[in-house]
Scaffold this active site. Structure first.
Site, PDB file in Angstrom:
ATOM      1  N   ARG A   1      10.100   6.029  21.984  1.00 39.01           N
ATOM      2  CA  ARG A   1       8.842   5.950  21.135  1.00 39.01           C
ATOM      3  C   ARG A   1       7.565   6.136  21.725  1.00 39.01           C
ATOM      4  NH1 ARG A   1       9.005   4.509  15.545  1.00 39.01           N
ATOM      5  NH2 ARG A   1      11.001   4.587  14.772  1.00 39.01           N
TER       6      ARG A   1
ATOM      7  N   CYS B   1       0.552  -7.832   9.939  1.00 39.31           N
ATOM      8  CA  CYS B   1       1.992  -7.461   9.809  1.00 39.31           C
ATOM      9  C   CYS B   1       2.778  -8.647  10.855  1.00 39.31           C
ATOM     10  CB  CYS B   1       1.962  -6.439  10.635  1.00 39.31           C
ATOM     11  SG  CYS B   1       1.759  -5.040   9.798  1.00 39.31           S
TER      12      CYS B   1
ATOM     13  N   HIS C   1      11.812  -3.931   6.961  1.00 39.68           N
ATOM     14  CA  HIS C   1      12.087  -3.080   8.028  1.00 39.68           C
ATOM     15  C   HIS C   1      13.616  -2.936   7.937  1.00 39.68           C
ATOM     16  CE1 HIS C   1       8.620  -5.501   9.078  1.00 39.68           C
ATOM     17  NE2 HIS C   1       8.223  -4.300   9.747  1.00 39.68           N
TER      18      HIS C   1
ATOM     19  N   GLY D   1       0.922  -1.300   0.069  1.00 41.34           N
ATOM     20  CA  GLY D   1      -0.017  -0.024   0.015  1.00 41.34           C
ATOM     21  C   GLY D   1       0.874   1.483   0.054  1.00 41.34           C
TER      22      GLY D   1
ATOM     23  N   TRP E   1      -5.763   0.011  18.275  1.00 43.14           N
ATOM     24  CA  TRP E   1      -4.845   1.209  18.507  1.00 43.14           C
ATOM     25  C   TRP E   1      -5.482   2.485  18.956  1.00 43.14           C
ATOM     26  CZ3 TRP E   1      -1.485  -0.026  13.409  1.00 43.14           C
ATOM     27  CH2 TRP E   1      -0.764  -1.114  13.698  1.00 43.14           C
TER      28      TRP E   1
HETATM   29  N1  GLN Z   1      -1.163  -0.411   3.679  1.00 37.65           N
HETATM   30  C1  GLN Z   1      -0.353  -0.004   5.023  1.00 37.65           C
HETATM   31  C2  GLN Z   1       0.944   0.170   4.380  1.00 37.65           C
HETATM   32  O1  GLN Z   1       1.294  -0.211   3.295  1.00 37.65           O
HETATM   33  C3  GLN Z   1      -0.127  -1.311   5.842  1.00 37.65           C
HETATM   34  C4  GLN Z   1       0.646  -0.848   7.015  1.00 37.65           C
HETATM   35  C5  GLN Z   1       0.708  -1.951   8.021  1.00 37.65           C
HETATM   36  O2  GLN Z   1       0.506  -3.164   7.683  1.00 37.65           O
HETATM   37  N2  GLN Z   1       1.177  -1.528   9.357  1.00 37.65           N
HETATM   38  O3  GLN Z   1       1.488   1.325   5.068  1.00 37.65           O
HETATM   39 ZN    ZN Z   2       2.201  -4.828   7.657  1.00 37.36          ZN
END
Ligand code: GLN
Ligand code: ZN
Length: 761
Positions: A519, A647, A698, A436, A565
């Site tokens: 953070r 994720c 990451h 995305g 969240w």
């Molecule tokens: N669509 C979101 C992105 O690509 C998904 C982010 C995520 O999974 N934390 O940033």
């Molecule tokens: Zn993700």
């Protein structure tokens, strides 16, 4: 006379002072002396904010993480972190961050692993245990803090993490069983308690949150053994449990040889009666009556209704406190200058929660009339929230009542849908896509900032974001990806973006809570019935689609992730709030579909995070969470392809629920686990399409075509080829274009190679 106390206070400071002090030090812009000075000032400010309590916690403050502090205190530092000439602070940050401030890049080591602290959004550094682990006591920093605070007149109650929770939260690096280390560890605790007692302290709070989780008989026995040993010391122990019900561990907790027991009387209200009947008559009972996990004002009168009889029975043996440490709420509501005044009047951050506690203490000790005005004001605030039209929206309640079972269902099976979708999308074998977001460049951030500050007008903003979308589409076309995205340039955060556009959700200015180290996150506040009164992504998506012949995937955040969240309402079930968000997202899905979007991704990055601490409660959560996702997604026609993204990489124990999502395509994080986690999908015969992440976003490393092919071949051993999609393992917003372009090039080439191989075979 009952007593009031606190279990822990936020460390970050009202305006994130700790964050800025730390980052300045890490960047070499200040030195140890300055960092120590700034952190001591914060600690002192915290104590002053708690001055009206009978006992102030000490030892709860930390420069990075309190579990890490305990590892230092017990001499449990893995050898990779030990460098000659390091100061204490340098070593501390080497463990926390993999590097000490003075290190060059090449000197980095793997930082201590981090994981979620129970079901909060706070992350602690996981203790490492091995056969070589030896404990030795280094308690000077804590003892120094105790002396300093006492010399300033504070009646401190040191807070330490109990031995059983400490061991349970750690991770064995070899065959060692953490429990086998208990006997070696206990002498350190004994000595520590002795040293604390010598400071003249009366009570020590010893935290055992593990008591609200399911414990094997081995660990239950360990509790008896450990606390027998610790009961020999002179200082009094208050055993603190929080984050849930003790339930079957209630008797164990009530009978341990300590001097007092704290229970979470918000989440564990059901424990109170049992504990009252089982607790020996000489022990203190501390009731956590103020919610330490939420930001709502407490209904003080109703708390008084149920604690007054208990107070009459227990008298000075009753203490009151927040349910848990206030670490999980922001510091001070008084910093908020632009919140809606009604909403503000319904809220309490850490500082305000302690004021509530003081009121309760006075009301119990001196009678309600002693604080009649304050109780009256509180009652008015509670009533105004209950009746507010900002909170209660009859249209939303009607829409919820109108939901029918059909709304949760796709019209046909995956197989049927898949044929229809494929006939219009014409995707190749191993279709390539992304999750995305694309790089959030300086320019993009600047556009958003200027718009927020009013430096550019609406039209100018739209033009600038459109230019970014156009650039992103062009680059994806050049790369040859099969399914494109608009790139999310308009979003600074996947939850905040939707939260700001939905009704019933508000944002504070300084409502930060610590996530890890320096953070912090600022969770949205879901205060009322949630609904959608404007489209949120349709224009960006349509614009992006207008620029390309390739299919474009719309991009939304799912209801469960928005819920998990956020700070949520405490006046209705989470499930219900989630359902409302689901309906709002469903509206957006349907509008996207009506305007021609053929693929829609609904991200549920945080689905797993909402799992309750006790496994016995998982299925209830999963039922409504998955239902909410289905409600948001399943109103579409068969031809519309629903994607979702998660994720994490741990699916074994929730695979049934993942299948029940019934998303046409799910993309997941797999690259770091060598595709092993696909076993769960394989064993389950997972029927729909899967996009196992083929590289780790990451890391700045650029994956080679070979490494991607290798991973995909492993995936193809576990899944049918025609079910596999190719994508990175998460969004690319934290990466730079210089990293993204070559990485995706290699990914697209890997797809091409695999298609050829497949034809040849
Ligand atoms: N669509 C979101 C992105 O690509 C998904 C982010 C995520 O999974 N934390 O940033
Ligand atoms: Zn993700």
């Amino acid at each position: 006379m009952i007593k009031i106390h606190n279990l822990g206070f936020p460390r970050i400071g009202p305006k994130r002072e700790l964050k800025f002090a730390l980052e300045k030090y890490w960047n070499g812009k200040s030195d140890e002396t300055e960092l120590v000075k700034e952190s001591q000032a914060l600690l002192l400010d915290n104590l002053h904010r708690q001055a009206n309590l009978d006992y102030q916690p000490i030892g709860d403050f930390s420069l990075y993480d309190h579990v890490l502090d305990h590892n230092i205190m017990f001499g449990n530092v893995a050898s990779r972190f030990v460098k000659q000439d390091d100061s204490e602070l340098q070593q501390y940050f080497r463990i926390a961050r993999g590097r000490a401030p003075q290190d060059s890049d090449c000197k980095c080591t793997a930082a201590g692993e981090m994981t979620k602290w129970y079901d909060t959004n706070y992350h602690y550094i996981v203790s490492e245990f091995s056969q070589d682990t030896q404990f030795s006591l280094f308690d000077k920093p804590l003892i120094r803090q105790i002396h300093q605070a006492r010399s300033q007149g504070f009646n401190v109650k040191p807070v330490i993490l109990g031995p059983i929770s400490y061991l349970l939260l750690g991770k064995a690096k070899d065959q060692v069983k953490p429990l086998s280390l208990l006997e070696d560890l206990l002498p350190c605790y004994q000595q520590l308690l002795k040293n604390i007692s010598r400071c003249g302290v009366e009570w020590v709070q010893i935290d055992e949150p593990a008591l609200v989780t399911e414990l094997s008989p081995e660990w239950q026995n360990a509790y008896n053994f450990a606390y027998q040993c610790l009961s020999q010391t002179r200082v009094k122990l208050l055993l603190a449990t929080y984050f849930g019900e003790l339930a079957e561990n209630g008797s164990l907790a009530a009978k341990l040889p300590v001097d007092g027991l704290h229970i979470d009387a918000v989440r564990g209200r059901g424990d109170v009666e049992k504990v009252l009947s089982e607790l020996p008559k000489d022990k203190v009972l501390s009731l956590g009556v103020i919610d330490g996990r939420n930001i709502w004002k407490t209904d003080l009168n109703s708390v008084l209704d149920w604690i007054e009889p208990i107070a009459r029975e227990l008298e000075e043996r009753l203490w009151l406190a927040p349910s848990c440490s206030l670490l999980h709420v922001p510091v001070d509501l008084n910093s908020e200058l632009s919140l809606d005044p009604d909403l503000k009047n319904w809220l309490a951050f850490a500082t305000q929660k302690l004021a509530e506690l003081a009121l309760l203490g006075k009301a119990v000790n001196f009678g309600r009339q002693a604080v009649a005005n304050e109780l009256n004001e509180n009652a008015q605030a509670i009533a105004s929230r209950q009746q507010s039209q900002q909170v209660h929206n009859s249209h939303v309640k009607q829409a919820i009542a109108n939901i029918s079972l059909n709304d949760y269902q796709r019209q046909t099976s995956f197989e049927e849908r898949h044929k229809l979708q494929q006939s219009q999308l014409n995707l190749p074998l191993y279709p390539t896509t992304t999750i995305g977001s694309f790089p959030q460049t300086q320019t993009i951030r600047q556009i958003r900032r200027q718009y927020k500050q009013g430096d550019i007008q609406h039209d100018g903003y739209i033009q600038s974001i459109r230019a970014e979308i156009a650039d992103c589409i062009k680059r994806q076309e050049e790369l040859g990806l099969d399914v494109l995205v608009h790139g999310e340039a308009e979003r600074n955060d996947m939850v905040e973006y939707f939260g700001e556009l939905l009704d019933g959700i508000a944002f504070s200015q300084f409502g930060w809570v610590q996530s890890y180290g320096s953070r912090c996150v600022k969770p949205p506040i879901i205060f009322g019935d949630v609904s959608r009164s404007q489209s949120m992504t349709v224009e960006w998506t349509n614009y992006a689609q207008s620029l390309t012949q390739k299919p474009l995937k719309g991009m939304l955040t799912g209801p469960v992730t928005i819920l998990n969240w956020s700070f949520v309402r405490d006046d209705q079930e989470r499930a219900e709030t989630c359902q409302q968000i689901a309906l709002a997202i469903r509206d957006e899905v349907l509008e996207l579909e009506a305007s021609g979007t053929k693929l829609i991704q609904i991200d549920e990055a945080a689905l797993r995070e909402g799992l309750p601490l006790r496994k016995s409660q998982w299925s209830e959560y999963l039922t409504w969470a998955i239902d909410s996702f289905r409600l948001s997604a399943n109103g579409v026609a068969d031809q519309t392809q629903i994607h979702t993204h998660m994720c994490y990489s741990d699916f074994n124990d929730i695979i049934e629920s993942i299948a029940r999502l019934d998303a046409d395509v799910i993309s997941i994080e797999t690259s770091r686990s060598d595709m092993e986690l696909l076993d769960a999908f394989n064993d389950f015969n997972y029927p729909n399409d899967i996009g196992p992440g083929v590289y780790d976003i990451h890391s700045p490393n650029i994956p080679t075509e070979q490494s991607i092919i290798y991973l995909l071949q492993r995936a193809a051993e576990k899944l049918p080829e025609e079910r596999i999609w190719i994508n990175p393992d998460c969004g690319l917003k934290t990466r730079r274009w210089e990293e993204v372009i070559p990485a995706l090039k290699n990914m697209v080439n890997a797809a091409k190679t695999l298609r050829q191989k497949s034809v040849a075979a």
